[in-house]
Design a protein around this motif. Structure first.
Motif, PDB file in Angstrom:
ATOM      1  N   GLY A  89       0.790  -1.228   0.000  1.00 23.48           N
ATOM      2  CA  GLY A  89       0.000   0.000   0.000  1.00 23.48           C
ATOM      3  C   GLY A  89       0.817   1.270   0.000  1.00 23.48           C
ATOM      4  N   HIS A  90       2.139   1.164   0.204  1.00 22.70           N
ATOM      5  CA  HIS A  90       3.004   2.346   0.231  1.00 22.70           C
ATOM      6  C   HIS A  90       3.668   2.611  -1.122  1.00 22.70           C
ATOM      7  CE1 HIS A  90       2.547   2.762   4.525  1.00 22.70           C
ATOM      8  NE2 HIS A  90       2.904   1.503   4.698  1.00 22.70           N
ATOM      9  N   THR A  91       3.324   1.846  -2.126  1.00 20.89           N
ATOM     10  CA  THR A  91       3.950   1.998  -3.433  1.00 20.89           C
ATOM     11  C   THR A  91       2.868   2.282  -4.462  1.00 20.89           C
ATOM     12  OG1 THR A  91       5.554   0.330  -2.739  1.00 20.89           O
ATOM     13  CG2 THR A  91       5.566   0.955  -5.062  1.00 20.89           C
ATOM     14  N   THR A  92       3.045   3.342  -5.222  1.00 27.10           N
ATOM     15  CA  THR A  92       1.998   3.731  -6.161  1.00 27.10           C
ATOM     16  C   THR A  92       2.584   4.398  -7.394  1.00 27.10           C
ATOM     17  OG1 THR A  92      -0.101   4.932  -6.356  1.00 27.10           O
ATOM     18  CG2 THR A  92       1.658   6.012  -5.126  1.00 27.10           C
ATOM     19  N   VAL A  93       1.800   4.501  -8.443  1.00 27.47           N
ATOM     20  CA  VAL A  93       2.177   5.191  -9.671  1.00 27.47           C
ATOM     21  C   VAL A  93       1.298   6.428  -9.803  1.00 27.47           C
ATOM     22  CG1 VAL A  93       2.388   5.053 -12.180  1.00 27.47           C
ATOM     23  CG2 VAL A  93       2.801   3.030 -10.788  1.00 27.47           C
ATOM     24  N   ARG A  94       1.903   7.556 -10.086  1.00 27.84           N
ATOM     25  CA  ARG A  94       1.145   8.795 -10.216  1.00 27.84           C
ATOM     26  C   ARG A  94       1.287   9.366 -11.615  1.00 27.84           C
ATOM     27  NH1 ARG A  94       3.091  11.835  -4.632  1.00 27.84           N
ATOM     28  NH2 ARG A  94       2.256  10.287  -3.179  1.00 27.84           N
ATOM     29  N   SER A  95       0.290  10.168 -12.000  1.00 18.23           N
ATOM     30  CA  SER A  95       0.355  10.844 -13.293  1.00 18.23           C
ATOM     31  C   SER A  95       1.441  11.909 -13.267  1.00 18.23           C
ATOM     32  CB  SER A  95      -0.990  11.507 -13.605  1.00 18.23           C
ATOM     33  OG  SER A  95      -2.023  10.557 -13.692  1.00 18.23           O
ATOM     34  N   SER A  96       1.909  12.296 -14.448  1.00 19.76           N
ATOM     35  CA  SER A  96       2.874  13.383 -14.541  1.00 19.76           C
ATOM     36  C   SER A  96       2.226  14.689 -14.095  1.00 19.76           C
ATOM     37  CB  SER A  96       3.357  13.528 -15.987  1.00 19.76           C
ATOM     38  OG  SER A  96       2.284  13.973 -16.810  1.00 19.76           O
ATOM     39  N   GLU A 153     -20.798  -4.144  -7.904  1.00 20.22           N
ATOM     40  CA  GLU A 153     -19.896  -5.247  -7.549  1.00 20.22           C
ATOM     41  C   GLU A 153     -18.903  -5.520  -8.671  1.00 20.22           C
ATOM     42  OE1 GLU A 153     -23.128  -5.245  -7.302  1.00 20.22           O
ATOM     43  OE2 GLU A 153     -23.589  -5.573  -5.175  1.00 20.22           O
ATOM     44  N   GLN A 154     -19.380  -5.449  -9.903  1.00 21.23           N
ATOM     45  CA  GLN A 154     -18.501  -5.649 -11.058  1.00 21.23           C
ATOM     46  C   GLN A 154     -17.487  -4.517 -11.167  1.00 21.23           C
ATOM     47  OE1 GLN A 154     -20.575  -5.619 -14.828  1.00 21.23           O
ATOM     48  NE2 GLN A 154     -18.688  -5.315 -15.994  1.00 21.23           N
ATOM     49  N   ILE A 155     -17.936  -3.283 -10.938  1.00 24.46           N
ATOM     50  CA  ILE A 155     -17.054  -2.122 -11.043  1.00 24.46           C
ATOM     51  C   ILE A 155     -15.958  -2.166  -9.983  1.00 24.46           C
ATOM     52  CG2 ILE A 155     -16.927   0.387 -10.801  1.00 24.46           C
ATOM     53  CD1 ILE A 155     -19.762   0.500 -12.000  1.00 24.46           C
ATOM     54  N   THR A 156     -16.340  -2.392  -8.734  1.00 23.54           N
ATOM     55  CA  THR A 156     -15.334  -2.409  -7.662  1.00 23.54           C
ATOM     56  C   THR A 156     -14.338  -3.548  -7.862  1.00 23.54           C
ATOM     57  OG1 THR A 156     -16.880  -3.664  -6.252  1.00 23.54           O
ATOM     58  CG2 THR A 156     -16.810  -1.281  -5.969  1.00 23.54           C
ATOM     59  N   ASP A 157     -14.833  -4.711  -8.298  1.00 28.16           N
ATOM     60  CA  ASP A 157     -13.923  -5.840  -8.543  1.00 28.16           C
ATOM     61  C   ASP A 157     -12.893  -5.478  -9.604  1.00 28.16           C
ATOM     62  OD1 ASP A 157     -13.208  -8.738  -8.243  1.00 28.16           O
ATOM     63  OD2 ASP A 157     -13.771  -8.761 -10.360  1.00 28.16           O
ATOM     64  N   THR A 158     -13.310  -4.721 -10.627  1.00 26.07           N
ATOM     65  CA  THR A 158     -12.384  -4.306 -11.683  1.00 26.07           C
ATOM     66  C   THR A 158     -11.414  -3.251 -11.176  1.00 26.07           C
ATOM     67  OG1 THR A 158     -13.994  -4.792 -13.425  1.00 26.07           O
ATOM     68  CG2 THR A 158     -12.214  -3.259 -13.974  1.00 26.07           C
ATOM     69  N   LEU A 159     -11.915  -2.236 -10.483  1.00 31.13           N
ATOM     70  CA  LEU A 159     -11.056  -1.146 -10.020  1.00 31.13           C
ATOM     71  C   LEU A 159     -10.067  -1.609  -8.960  1.00 31.13           C
ATOM     72  CD1 LEU A 159     -13.538   1.895  -9.849  1.00 31.13           C
ATOM     73  CD2 LEU A 159     -12.180   1.027 -11.773  1.00 31.13           C
ATOM     74  N   PHE A 160     -10.453  -2.593  -8.159  1.00 27.63           N
ATOM     75  CA  PHE A 160      -9.551  -3.123  -7.134  1.00 27.63           C
ATOM     76  C   PHE A 160      -8.251  -3.636  -7.740  1.00 27.63           C
ATOM     77  CE2 PHE A 160     -12.614  -4.367  -3.441  1.00 27.63           C
ATOM     78  CZ  PHE A 160     -12.816  -3.019  -3.201  1.00 27.63           C
ATOM     79  N   LYS A 161      -8.308  -4.085  -9.000  1.00 32.75           N
ATOM     80  CA  LYS A 161      -7.130  -4.657  -9.652  1.00 32.75           C
ATOM     81  C   LYS A 161      -6.042  -3.613  -9.918  1.00 32.75           C
ATOM     82  CE  LYS A 161      -9.917  -8.224 -11.903  1.00 32.75           C
ATOM     83  NZ  LYS A 161     -10.419  -8.766 -13.198  1.00 32.75           N
ATOM     84  N   PHE A 162      -6.397  -2.330  -9.778  1.00 40.21           N
ATOM     85  CA  PHE A 162      -5.450  -1.257 -10.049  1.00 40.21           C
ATOM     86  C   PHE A 162      -5.056  -0.494  -8.780  1.00 40.21           C
ATOM     87  CE2 PHE A 162      -8.017  -2.013 -13.816  1.00 40.21           C
ATOM     88  CZ  PHE A 162      -7.063  -2.125 -14.810  1.00 40.21           C
ATOM     89  N   ILE A 163      -5.473  -0.969  -7.615  1.00 37.49           N
ATOM     90  CA  ILE A 163      -5.205  -0.274  -6.355  1.00 37.49           C
ATOM     91  C   ILE A 163      -4.249  -1.096  -5.505  1.00 37.49           C
ATOM     92  CG2 ILE A 163      -6.210   0.672  -4.242  1.00 37.49           C
ATOM     93  CD1 ILE A 163      -8.836   0.982  -5.768  1.00 37.49           C
ATOM     94  N   SER A 164      -3.175  -0.475  -5.065  1.00 39.83           N
ATOM     95  CA  SER A 164      -2.212  -1.141  -4.197  1.00 39.83           C
ATOM     96  C   SER A 164      -2.706  -1.118  -2.756  1.00 39.83           C
ATOM     97  CB  SER A 164      -0.847  -0.449  -4.276  1.00 39.83           C
ATOM     98  OG  SER A 164      -0.325  -0.492  -5.589  1.00 39.83           O
ATOM     99  N   ASN A 179     -10.288  -3.694   2.834  1.00 42.11           N
ATOM    100  CA  ASN A 179     -10.820  -2.464   3.435  1.00 42.11           C
ATOM    101  C   ASN A 179     -10.059  -1.236   2.946  1.00 42.11           C
ATOM    102  OD1 ASN A 179     -12.788  -3.785   4.931  1.00 42.11           O
ATOM    103  ND2 ASN A 179     -11.468  -4.039   6.724  1.00 42.11           N
ATOM    104  N   HIS A 180      -8.742  -1.392   2.771  1.00 40.10           N
ATOM    105  CA  HIS A 180      -7.939  -0.269   2.278  1.00 40.10           C
ATOM    106  C   HIS A 180      -8.386   0.128   0.871  1.00 40.10           C
ATOM    107  CE1 HIS A 180      -4.417   2.257   1.513  1.00 40.10           C
ATOM    108  NE2 HIS A 180      -4.320   1.646   0.348  1.00 40.10           N
ATOM    109  N   LYS A 181      -8.729  -0.840   0.052  1.00 40.33           N
ATOM    110  CA  LYS A 181      -9.154  -0.543  -1.315  1.00 40.33           C
ATOM    111  C   LYS A 181     -10.508   0.164  -1.317  1.00 40.33           C
ATOM    112  CE  LYS A 181      -6.418  -4.166  -3.485  1.00 40.33           C
ATOM    113  NZ  LYS A 181      -6.302  -5.112  -4.598  1.00 40.33           N
ATOM    114  N   PHE A 182     -11.408  -0.277  -0.444  1.00 44.09           N
ATOM    115  CA  PHE A 182     -12.681   0.424  -0.320  1.00 44.09           C
ATOM    116  C   PHE A 182     -12.454   1.865   0.134  1.00 44.09           C
ATOM    117  CE2 PHE A 182     -14.903  -3.798   0.103  1.00 44.09           C
ATOM    118  CZ  PHE A 182     -15.809  -3.595  -0.926  1.00 44.09           C
ATOM    119  N   GLN A 183     -11.539   2.045   1.106  1.00 44.40           N
ATOM    120  CA  GLN A 183     -11.263   3.390   1.606  1.00 44.40           C
ATOM    121  C   GLN A 183     -10.624   4.264   0.536  1.00 44.40           C
ATOM    122  OE1 GLN A 183     -12.129   4.878   4.596  1.00 44.40           O
ATOM    123  NE2 GLN A 183     -11.461   6.665   3.414  1.00 44.40           N
ATOM    124  N   SER A 184      -9.726   3.679  -0.260  1.00 46.73           N
ATOM    125  CA  SER A 184      -9.086   4.436  -1.333  1.00 46.73           C
ATOM    126  C   SER A 184     -10.124   4.955  -2.320  1.00 46.73           C
ATOM    127  CB  SER A 184      -8.059   3.560  -2.065  1.00 46.73           C
ATOM    128  OG  SER A 184      -6.989   3.220  -1.220  1.00 46.73           O
TER     129      SER A 184
END
Length: 214
Positions: A109-116, A171-182, A189-194
């Motif tokens: 959870g401490h490693t992420t990619v950000r936009s320019s 449920e489908q949307i969150t399952d997909t978006l979770f794949k891109f969240i560290s 729970n961290h992914k829901f909070q993010s």
């Protein structure tokens, strides 16, 4: 002066050795932002392959927790998957999406990619054009409207339960978006909070599914 290649910068907080931030910066020149920045610019596969190699090498050589939650053979699989996604030219958000997907598999959870910085500035200019107007609060199987930037909307008010968006079940949307969240380990729970943080859901949703007129 124009820098044609993309650059990867790594920031490490030495007070917390496991804290590693990866920032992908696309530099497009020093002229006026509005006149020179093209958000749809595609970077060649050769450029992106070099940057992906740098991205992978940084993690393998410097990240202390690369294999804490995901075995090496699995991370190797995801690194190879990422390389397969850049056989053609990509825009910055498309490349960021590939990196975010691979990075999320590490479960840190401490490693992420950000936009320019330029692309972030561009997103700020969209506030007066097309944007995803809702901030949502998500937990378990429940999603509600936390705030709506469209103040004239009398339907989607704070507290309104959201079951689907664009005919996609939440449920489908969150399952997909979770794949891109560290997140640390397999902390759902961290992914829901993010996703519940202001602006995060809309930014990631439009990145994955695209921006629509309605």
């Amino acid at each position: 002066m124009h820098l044609k290649r993309t650059r990867v910068k790594v920031f490490v907080d030495m007070r917390i050795p496991a804290l590693l931030f990866l920032l992908i910066i696309f530099t497009t020149g020093c002229s006026s932002f509005k006149s020179s920045f093209d958000p749809g610019k595609k970077y060649s596969s050769e450029q992106l392959e070099k940057d992906f190699s740098v991205f992978q090498n940084i993690l393998q050589e410097s990240h202390p927790g690369l294999y804490w939650y995901t075995p090496k053979d699995s991370m190797d699989y995801y690194f190879n998957w990422g390389k397969e996604q850049i056989k053609d030219s990509l825009t910055e958000p498309e490349f960021k999406q590939v990196l975010s997907y691979v990075l999320a598999k590490m479960n840190c959870g401490h490693t992420t990619v950000r936009s320019s910085k330029n692309y972030s500035n561009y997103l700020d200019t969209l506030r007066n054009e097309k944007f995803f107007p809702l901030s949502l609060k998500l937990w378990g199987d429940t999603t509600v409207v936390a705030s709506n930037l469209n103040r004239r909307d009398s339907i989607l008010k704070r507290g309104t339960i959201v079951k689907a968006i664009d005919n996609r079940a939440m449920e489908q949307i969150t399952d997909t978006l979770f794949k891109f969240i560290s997140s640390d380990g397999h902390n759902i729970n961290h992914k829901f909070q993010s996703l519940s943080n202001r602006g995060v859901f809309g930014t990631l949703y439009t990145s994955v599914y695209g921006i629509t007129s309605n």
